[in-house]
Design a protein around this motif. Structure first.
Motif, PDB file in Angstrom:
ATOM      1  N   ALA A  29       0.853  -1.276   0.152  1.00 51.11           N
ATOM      2  CA  ALA A  29       0.391   0.397  -0.105  1.00 51.11           C
ATOM      3  C   ALA A  29       0.985   0.862  -0.167  1.00 51.11           C
ATOM      4  CB  ALA A  29      -0.968   0.013   1.568  1.00 51.11           C
ATOM      5  N   ALA A  30       2.087   1.296   0.271  1.00 48.32           N
ATOM      6  CA  ALA A  30       3.142   1.990   0.533  1.00 48.32           C
ATOM      7  C   ALA A  30       3.563   3.030  -0.905  1.00 48.32           C
ATOM      8  CB  ALA A  30       4.458   2.227   1.617  1.00 48.32           C
ATOM      9  N   VAL A  31       3.490   1.527  -1.710  1.00 48.68           N
ATOM     10  CA  VAL A  31       4.364   1.957  -3.159  1.00 48.68           C
ATOM     11  C   VAL A  31       2.922   2.330  -4.295  1.00 48.68           C
ATOM     12  CG1 VAL A  31       5.146   0.872  -4.801  1.00 48.68           C
ATOM     13  CG2 VAL A  31       5.225  -0.343  -2.828  1.00 48.68           C
ATOM     14  N   ARG A  32       3.610   3.873  -4.615  1.00 46.46           N
ATOM     15  CA  ARG A  32       2.839   4.485  -5.066  1.00 46.46           C
ATOM     16  C   ARG A  32       3.511   4.381  -6.542  1.00 46.46           C
ATOM     17  NH1 ARG A  32       0.283   4.562  -1.759  1.00 46.46           N
ATOM     18  NH2 ARG A  32      -0.721   5.518  -0.152  1.00 46.46           N
ATOM     19  N   LEU A  33       2.594   4.282  -8.063  1.00 48.43           N
ATOM     20  CA  LEU A  33       2.840   4.457  -9.586  1.00 48.43           C
ATOM     21  C   LEU A  33       2.363   5.667  -9.865  1.00 48.43           C
ATOM     22  CD1 LEU A  33       2.016   0.768  -9.932  1.00 48.43           C
ATOM     23  CD2 LEU A  33       4.192   1.549  -9.386  1.00 48.43           C
ATOM     24  N   ARG A  34       3.277   6.556 -10.254  1.00 47.24           N
ATOM     25  CA  ARG A  34       2.836   7.612 -11.122  1.00 47.24           C
ATOM     26  C   ARG A  34       3.206   7.626 -12.446  1.00 47.24           C
ATOM     27  NH1 ARG A  34       6.590  12.056  -8.357  1.00 47.24           N
ATOM     28  NH2 ARG A  34       8.064  10.593  -8.294  1.00 47.24           N
ATOM     29  N   ALA A  35       1.733   7.569 -13.163  1.00 46.93           N
ATOM     30  CA  ALA A  35       2.597   7.667 -14.409  1.00 46.93           C
ATOM     31  C   ALA A  35       3.668   8.798 -15.525  1.00 46.93           C
ATOM     32  CB  ALA A  35       1.285   8.696 -15.638  1.00 46.93           C
ATOM     33  N   GLU A  36       4.759   9.405 -14.757  1.00 47.29           N
ATOM     34  CA  GLU A  36       5.355  10.366 -15.628  1.00 47.29           C
ATOM     35  C   GLU A  36       6.689   9.202 -15.084  1.00 47.29           C
ATOM     36  OE1 GLU A  36       4.070  11.787 -11.618  1.00 47.29           O
ATOM     37  OE2 GLU A  36       2.963  12.067 -13.525  1.00 47.29           O
ATOM     38  N   ASP A  37       6.809   8.169 -14.106  1.00 47.19           N
ATOM     39  CA  ASP A  37       7.399   8.151 -14.415  1.00 47.19           C
ATOM     40  C   ASP A  37       7.784   6.665 -15.122  1.00 47.19           C
ATOM     41  OD1 ASP A  37       8.388   9.078 -11.427  1.00 47.19           O
ATOM     42  OD2 ASP A  37       7.607   7.875 -10.440  1.00 47.19           O
ATOM     43  N   LEU A  38       6.207   6.559 -16.057  1.00 51.62           N
ATOM     44  CA  LEU A  38       6.527   5.314 -16.297  1.00 51.62           C
ATOM     45  C   LEU A  38       6.894   6.352 -17.715  1.00 51.62           C
ATOM     46  CD1 LEU A  38       3.333   3.527 -15.289  1.00 51.62           C
ATOM     47  CD2 LEU A  38       6.071   2.481 -15.067  1.00 51.62           C
ATOM     48  N   THR A  39       5.994   7.510 -18.004  1.00 54.72           N
ATOM     49  CA  THR A  39       6.715   8.032 -19.585  1.00 54.72           C
ATOM     50  C   THR A  39       7.611   7.700 -19.893  1.00 54.72           C
ATOM     51  OG1 THR A  39       4.151   8.677 -19.503  1.00 54.72           O
ATOM     52  CG2 THR A  39       5.845   9.916 -20.913  1.00 54.72           C
ATOM     53  N   ARG A  40       8.526   8.417 -18.503  1.00 49.42           N
ATOM     54  CA  ARG A  40      10.244   9.351 -18.706  1.00 49.42           C
ATOM     55  C   ARG A  40      10.923   7.855 -18.953  1.00 49.42           C
ATOM     56  NH1 ARG A  40      11.350  10.819 -13.588  1.00 49.42           N
ATOM     57  NH2 ARG A  40       9.642  12.062 -14.161  1.00 49.42           N
ATOM     58  N   ARG A  41      10.597   6.857 -18.582  1.00 47.13           N
ATOM     59  CA  ARG A  41      11.415   5.482 -18.621  1.00 47.13           C
ATOM     60  C   ARG A  41      11.054   4.612 -19.715  1.00 47.13           C
ATOM     61  NH1 ARG A  41      13.344   2.750 -14.630  1.00 47.13           N
ATOM     62  NH2 ARG A  41      13.379   0.982 -15.439  1.00 47.13           N
ATOM     63  N   ILE A  42       9.486   4.952 -20.833  1.00 43.74           N
ATOM     64  CA  ILE A  42       9.603   4.967 -21.971  1.00 43.74           C
ATOM     65  C   ILE A  42      10.282   5.713 -23.275  1.00 43.74           C
ATOM     66  CG2 ILE A  42       7.836   4.713 -23.689  1.00 43.74           C
ATOM     67  CD1 ILE A  42       5.837   3.891 -21.647  1.00 43.74           C
ATOM     68  N   ASP A  43      10.317   7.237 -23.014  1.00 43.34           N
ATOM     69  CA  ASP A  43      11.085   8.264 -23.841  1.00 43.34           C
ATOM     70  C   ASP A  43      11.853   7.593 -23.709  1.00 43.34           C
ATOM     71  OD1 ASP A  43       8.537   8.879 -24.235  1.00 43.34           O
ATOM     72  OD2 ASP A  43       9.159  10.515 -22.812  1.00 43.34           O
ATOM     73  N   HIS A  44      13.040   7.535 -22.777  1.00 42.09           N
ATOM     74  CA  HIS A  44      14.758   7.745 -22.192  1.00 42.09           C
ATOM     75  C   HIS A  44      14.817   5.798 -23.565  1.00 42.09           C
ATOM     76  CE1 HIS A  44      18.210   6.873 -20.848  1.00 42.09           C
ATOM     77  NE2 HIS A  44      18.577   5.803 -20.581  1.00 42.09           N
ATOM     78  N   ALA A  45      14.338   4.733 -23.169  1.00 44.39           N
ATOM     79  CA  ALA A  45      14.360   3.624 -24.178  1.00 44.39           C
ATOM     80  C   ALA A  45      14.253   3.883 -25.591  1.00 44.39           C
ATOM     81  CB  ALA A  45      13.802   2.577 -23.543  1.00 44.39           C
ATOM     82  N   ARG A  46      12.839   4.877 -25.844  1.00 46.97           N
ATOM     83  CA  ARG A  46      12.697   5.124 -27.465  1.00 46.97           C
ATOM     84  C   ARG A  46      14.326   5.523 -27.489  1.00 46.97           C
ATOM     85  NH1 ARG A  46       8.522   8.130 -27.055  1.00 46.97           N
ATOM     86  NH2 ARG A  46       7.849   6.228 -27.089  1.00 46.97           N
ATOM     87  N   GLU A  47      14.481   7.045 -27.363  1.00 50.27           N
ATOM     88  CA  GLU A  47      15.477   7.348 -27.451  1.00 50.27           C
ATOM     89  C   GLU A  47      17.435   6.693 -28.360  1.00 50.27           C
ATOM     90  OE1 GLU A  47      16.273  11.006 -24.794  1.00 50.27           O
ATOM     91  OE2 GLU A  47      14.936  12.093 -25.545  1.00 50.27           O
ATOM     92  N   ARG A  48      17.213   5.818 -26.765  1.00 54.26           N
ATOM     93  CA  ARG A  48      18.706   5.240 -27.331  1.00 54.26           C
ATOM     94  C   ARG A  48      18.055   3.685 -28.805  1.00 54.26           C
ATOM     95  NH1 ARG A  48      21.738   3.588 -23.175  1.00 54.26           N
ATOM     96  NH2 ARG A  48      21.530   1.249 -23.869  1.00 54.26           N
ATOM     97  N   LEU A  49      17.075   3.953 -28.383  1.00 56.69           N
ATOM     98  CA  LEU A  49      16.646   2.686 -30.352  1.00 56.69           C
ATOM     99  C   LEU A  49      16.850   3.173 -30.954  1.00 56.69           C
ATOM    100  CD1 LEU A  49      16.342  -0.258 -30.554  1.00 56.69           C
ATOM    101  CD2 LEU A  49      13.827   0.788 -30.788  1.00 56.69           C
ATOM    102  N   VAL A  50      16.052   4.969 -31.520  1.00 59.52           N
ATOM    103  CA  VAL A  50      16.617   5.219 -32.380  1.00 59.52           C
ATOM    104  C   VAL A  50      18.288   6.248 -32.128  1.00 59.52           C
ATOM    105  CG1 VAL A  50      16.473   8.087 -33.606  1.00 59.52           C
ATOM    106  CG2 VAL A  50      14.314   6.917 -32.381  1.00 59.52           C
ATOM    107  N   ALA A  51      18.538   6.415 -31.481  1.00 55.09           N
ATOM    108  CA  ALA A  51      20.020   6.214 -31.623  1.00 55.09           C
ATOM    109  C   ALA A  51      20.968   4.849 -32.391  1.00 55.09           C
ATOM    110  CB  ALA A  51      21.056   6.083 -30.328  1.00 55.09           C
ATOM    111  N   LEU A  52      20.186   4.082 -31.856  1.00 54.99           N
ATOM    112  CA  LEU A  52      21.527   2.725 -31.967  1.00 54.99           C
ATOM    113  C   LEU A  52      20.992   2.387 -33.729  1.00 54.99           C
ATOM    114  CD1 LEU A  52      20.642   0.090 -29.536  1.00 54.99           C
ATOM    115  CD2 LEU A  52      23.552   1.324 -29.535  1.00 54.99           C
ATOM    116  N   ASP A  53      20.029   2.785 -34.269  1.00 53.91           N
ATOM    117  CA  ASP A  53      19.389   2.402 -35.373  1.00 53.91           C
ATOM    118  C   ASP A  53      19.781   3.371 -36.727  1.00 53.91           C
ATOM    119  OD1 ASP A  53      17.327   1.195 -37.647  1.00 53.91           O
ATOM    120  OD2 ASP A  53      16.836   3.561 -37.828  1.00 53.91           O
TER     121      ASP A  53
END
Length: 489
Positions: free
Chosen positions: A386-410
């Motif tokens: 119950a003490a753990v809180r899942l915020r949407a911006e945290d998930l979006t930030r991690r997805i954007d960071h992964a997308r940028e790494r994928l574009v750079a590798l391409d």
């Protein structure tokens, strides 16, 4: 005072013959006086026996024999007409001493006298032996008695030909001996064995056997026996005749000579392939003893069986010897059985100990698995969740960071692609194995290379002795990355 003769009167001789007074003897013709002389000689010497040595023997085409009889100081011509010559018991030859019986007569055509021979015999056994030795030496010089001409006697002839008299004891002895030893098919050619014409019949029989065709109505012998009983040298003389010797020597079938007793020897014995001392011995030479052959075959069969069973017997003996050296099965099992009992005991003790240990562990764990303790742990875990809180911006930030790494590798992939520069006029050089050629030295060592362009590939071969490469203009430095380009990694 002597009586006078008309031939003593000198007046009686004249040119023309005249009759003498008181002479009533008319002159005789040559034929008349020859006839008178012939009649006188034949009347006085109508039967004579003359002993002498033959000389100049000659047989005319008509069959008559012309010869001379001589001694140390005289010679007498003789003639033997064909009828009497055919009845001769021997072949007359020069140097043979004979006794001739006949009559004396004259031959007007030559004004000489001669003897007409009715019968002629060899003068005693010594002369006969001398003729035999002379004939033997002559035939031996021709090679008729050469041991190399002798042929082996067949071991077991199927057909045996016998040349002998059909009425004597010889043929019965031979047949009885053959029946006792090994019954065989016997073909008898009956002949005279002594006397006038015996030699010709024996020779004809030997030649007749050789002339028989194989598989004919009369079976062709595998062996020929020429046999006769004992007798004097005169009785056996037919087998010393040259015609018999030559017939035996020319025979195409092996011949056994069995003439006379053991001490008798004839020229036929020398010409034959084997000599038997007696006709019975000839039968023994011709065939083996059937009982002995059967015994020998039985012995060979027994030895064959022994040879076939010997390896089995030896193998059985070796197996028994090796089996005796092997330990008893119970001895081999005893140690294993003892070890099995030991392991079984250890297993039993190990299982018992394991049960005790497991029971202790279960007892210890059972204390920690009490219901109040488990309820407290569940409540603590629910509070942490119950003490753990899942915020949407945290998930979006991690997805954007992964997308940028994928574009750079391409983008990095596109820059490092070796075929990307091909569209700008560059070519990719590879060897026959498909690997990229790194430099000039590696290219010079290859027999062929492949140049790959953007629109296809071309296979080329390096040319030796090419000059230095034209220096390429310096390439412009790559532009720095845009300030807005993000981190590739």
């Amino acid at each position: 005072m002597t009586a006078s003769s008309p031939f003593d009167d000198p007046d009686a001789a004249g040119l023309v013959a005249k009759d003498t007074p008181g002479d009533n003897a008319a002159p005789l013709s040559i034929s008349a006086i020859s006839a008178l002389l012939k009649r006188t000689v034949e009347d006085r010497f109508g039967f004579v026996r003359v002993r002498g040595e033959l000389s100049g023997v000659k047989r005319a085409a008509s069959g008559h024999v012309y010869l001379s009889l001589k001694d140390e100081s005289a010679r007498l011509d003789g003639v033997m007409w064909r009828g009497n010559a055919q009845r001769l018991g021997f072949m007359p030859e020069d140097g043979v001493e004979v006794i001739a019986t006949g009559k004396l007569t004259t031959y007007p055509g030559r004004s000489n006298y001669q003897m007409v021979i009715d019968r002629m015999e060899i003068a005693g056994e010594g002369a006969l032996l001398a003729l035999l030795a002379k004939t033997k030496a002559r035939l031996e010089a021709e090679g008729l008695f050469d041991p190399r001409r002798k042929r082996p006697i067949p071991f077991l002839p199927q057909v045996i030909g016998v040349v002998t008299s059909p009425t004597g004891a010889v043929i019965r002895d031979i047949l009885h001996r053959l029946a006792d030893r090994f019954p065989s098919h016997v073909v008898v050619w009956p002949v005279l064995v002594q006397g006038q014409g015996a030699a010709e019949q024996v020779a004809s029989a030997v030649r007749g056997f050789s002339a028989l065709p194989a598989g004919g109505r009369v079976p062709r012998p595998d062996l020929v026996i020429v046999a006769r009983g004992g007798g004097s040298i005169e009785d056996l003389w037919s087998f010393n005749e040259e015609v018999v010797v030559r017939a035996i020597a020319a025979s195409t079938i092996p011949v056994i000579s069995a003439v006379g007793h053991e001490t008798d020897t004839t020229l036929a014995d020398f010409a034959a392939d084997r000599r038997a001392p007696t006709p019975t011995a000839a039968a023994e030479m011709a065939v083996p003893v059937r009982e002995e052959l059967a015994a020998q075959i039985a012995e060979l069969a027994y030895r064959k069986r022994r040879c076939a069973l010997r390896p089995v017997q030896l193998g059985r003996e070796r197996l028994e010897a090796r089996a005796q050296r092997l330990p008893r099965p119970e001895v081999l099992v005893e140690a294993r059985a003892q070890k099995l009992d030991d392991l079984a005991e250890r297993l039993r003790r190990g299982l018992s100990d394991r049960i005790v240990i497991a029971r202790d562990q279960l007892n210890r764990s059972a204390g920690r698995l009490s219901a109040p303790l488990l309820s407290a742990q569940v409540r603590h875990a629910r509070q942490n969740l119950a003490a753990v809180r899942l915020r949407a911006e945290d998930l979006t930030r991690r997805i954007d960071h992964a997308r940028e790494r994928l574009v750079a590798l391409d983008r990095l992939r596109l820059q490092l692609d070796p075929r990307a520069p091909l569209k700008r006029g560059y070519a990719l050089v590879t060897g026959p194995d498909g690997h990229v050629v790194p430099g000039k030295a590696a290219a010079a060592a290859l027999a062929a290379m492949t140049l790959e362009f953007h629109d296809g590939a071309l296979t080329v071969a390096p040319t030796a002795g090419t000059g230095p490469a034209t220096p390429r203009p310096p390439r412009s430095a790559p532009k720095p990355p845009s300030a807005t380009q993000g981190d590739l990694f």
